[in-house]
Design a protein around this motif. Structure first.
Motif, mmCIF file in Angstrom:
data_model
loop_
_atom_site.group_PDB
_atom_site.id
_atom_site.type_symbol
_atom_site.label_atom_id
_atom_site.label_comp_id
_atom_site.label_asym_id
_atom_site.label_seq_id
_atom_site.Cartn_x
_atom_site.Cartn_y
_atom_site.Cartn_z
ATOM 1 N N THR A 110 0.837 -1.198 0.000
ATOM 2 C CA THR A 110 0.000 0.000 0.000
ATOM 3 C C THR A 110 0.873 1.249 0.000
ATOM 4 O O THR A 110 1.964 1.253 0.543
ATOM 5 C CB THR A 110 -0.920 0.043 1.246
ATOM 6 N N TYR A 111 0.327 2.289 -0.588
ATOM 7 C CA TYR A 111 1.048 3.549 -0.643
ATOM 8 C C TYR A 111 0.904 4.286 0.674
ATOM 9 O O TYR A 111 -0.161 4.273 1.278
ATOM 10 C CB TYR A 111 0.461 4.462 -1.728
ATOM 11 N N PRO A 112 1.952 4.933 1.103
ATOM 12 C CA PRO A 112 1.791 5.802 2.266
ATOM 13 C C PRO A 112 0.944 7.002 1.835
ATOM 14 O O PRO A 112 0.965 7.383 0.669
ATOM 15 C CB PRO A 112 3.221 6.236 2.580
ATOM 16 N N THR A 113 0.225 7.539 2.756
ATOM 17 C CA THR A 113 -0.576 8.702 2.391
ATOM 18 C C THR A 113 0.246 9.952 2.613
ATOM 19 O O THR A 113 0.956 10.067 3.599
ATOM 20 C CB THR A 113 -1.877 8.780 3.219
ATOM 21 N N MET A 114 0.161 10.814 1.658
ATOM 22 C CA MET A 114 0.836 12.098 1.778
ATOM 23 C C MET A 114 -0.248 13.111 2.075
ATOM 24 O O MET A 114 -0.782 13.746 1.182
ATOM 25 C CB MET A 114 1.571 12.435 0.487
ATOM 26 N N SER A 115 -0.597 13.179 3.324
ATOM 27 C CA SER A 115 -1.727 14.043 3.653
ATOM 28 C C SER A 115 -1.447 14.893 4.880
ATOM 29 O O SER A 115 -2.296 15.052 5.727
ATOM 30 C CB SER A 115 -2.979 13.199 3.862
ATOM 31 N N SER A 116 -0.237 15.398 4.962
ATOM 32 C CA SER A 116 0.051 16.294 6.076
ATOM 33 C C SER A 116 -0.845 17.524 5.931
ATOM 34 O O SER A 116 -1.208 17.902 4.819
ATOM 35 C CB SER A 116 1.522 16.701 6.062
ATOM 36 N N PRO A 117 -1.203 18.125 7.041
ATOM 37 C CA PRO A 117 -2.039 19.337 6.971
ATOM 38 C C PRO A 117 -1.416 20.409 6.078
ATOM 39 O O PRO A 117 -2.122 21.098 5.350
ATOM 40 C CB PRO A 117 -2.124 19.799 8.426
ATOM 41 N N ASP A 118 -0.097 20.528 6.124
ATOM 42 C CA ASP A 118 0.601 21.513 5.305
ATOM 43 C C ASP A 118 0.397 21.213 3.816
ATOM 44 O O ASP A 118 0.104 22.107 3.020
ATOM 45 C CB ASP A 118 2.095 21.499 5.655
ATOM 46 N N LEU A 119 0.535 19.936 3.444
ATOM 47 C CA LEU A 119 0.339 19.533 2.050
ATOM 48 C C LEU A 119 -1.100 19.800 1.628
ATOM 49 O O LEU A 119 -1.357 20.370 0.571
ATOM 50 C CB LEU A 119 0.675 18.052 1.852
ATOM 51 N N GLN A 120 -2.038 19.389 2.450
ATOM 52 C CA GLN A 120 -3.455 19.605 2.130
ATOM 53 C C GLN A 120 -3.749 21.083 1.925
ATOM 54 O O GLN A 120 -4.465 21.459 1.010
ATOM 55 C CB GLN A 120 -4.347 19.023 3.227
ATOM 56 N N SER A 121 -3.176 21.917 2.772
ATOM 57 C CA SER A 121 -3.389 23.355 2.671
ATOM 58 C C SER A 121 -2.825 23.908 1.359
ATOM 59 O O SER A 121 -3.491 24.693 0.668
ATOM 60 C CB SER A 121 -2.723 24.047 3.865
ATOM 61 N N LYS A 122 -1.616 23.478 0.996
ATOM 62 C CA LYS A 122 -0.995 23.957 -0.240
ATOM 63 C C LYS A 122 -1.784 23.501 -1.469
ATOM 64 O O LYS A 122 -1.992 24.272 -2.403
ATOM 65 C CB LYS A 122 0.455 23.473 -0.333
#
Length: 153
Positions: free
Chosen positions: A1-13
Motif C-alpha cells: 500500500t502507498y503511504p498517504t501524503m496528507s500532512s495538513p501543510d500539504l493539504q493546505s498547499k
C-alpha cells in the motif's frame, strides 16, 4: 500500500492551488454565461413568445410545440458546447494532477515512509508538480473560452 501524503501543510498547499484554478474557471464560466449564453437564451424566449403570437388562438398545439423546439435548439446547442469544453478542461486538469500523484508515489521507497524529512521532500515535489500542472491548465482557459465563443457566434 502507498503511504498517504496528507500532512495538513500539504493539504493546505494543494487546496490553495486548486481553489485558485477553480476560481479562475468559475470567472470564465460566469463571463461566458452573462455575455454569450444570456443573449442566446433571451432570443430563445423571444422566439417562443413569437411562436405563441403567431399561433394565436387558432394555431394547433403541435405547431406551437414544433416552433418552440426550433427556438430552443440554439440555446441547447450553446449549453452543450459550453459544458463539453468545461468538462474537457476539468478532465485534462485532473489527468495532469493524477500524473503528478503517480510520479511522486513511484519515488517513495519503504525506508522513506517513516522519515519525515524525506517525506517532506516528496510532498514538496508533489506540490511543485501540481503547481506546474495547474499553471499549464491556466494557459488553457483562454483558448477554451475562444473555442466556446467561436461556436456561439
Amino acid at each position: 500500500t502507498y503511504p498517504t501524503m496528507s500532512s495538513p501543510d500539504l493539504q493546505s498547499k494543494v487546496k490553495q492551488l486548486t481553489s485558485k484554478i477553480e476560481g479562475e474557471l468559475s470567472t470564465v464560466v460566469d463571463e461566458l454565461e452573462r455575455l454569450k449564453l444570456r443573449p442566446v437564451e433571451r432570443k430563445m424566449y423571444a422566439c417562443i413568445v413569437a411562436c405563441y403570437d403567431k399561433a394565436g388562438k387558432s394555431g394547433s398545439k403541435q405547431a406551437i410545440e414544433q416552433c418552440t423546439q426550433q427556438c430552443q435548439m440554439p440555446y441547447q446547442r450553446a449549453g452543450a458546447v459550453t459544458q463539453q469544453e468545461i468538462s474537457n478542461f476539468q478532465n485534462r486538469l485532473n489527468r495532469s494532477m493524477g500524473q503528478c500523484q503517480d510520479d511522486v508515489q513511484s519515488m517513495i521507497t519503504p525506508d522513506m515512509q517513516n522519515d519525515d524529512k524525506k517525506m517532506k521532500k516528496v510532498e514538496e515535489s508533489l506540490v511543485k508538480c501540481l503547481a506546474g500542472a495547474i499553471e499549464k491548465s491556466r494557459e488553457g482557459l483562454k483558448p477554451m473560452r475562444q473555442r466556446i465563443e467561436s461556436q456561439l457566434n
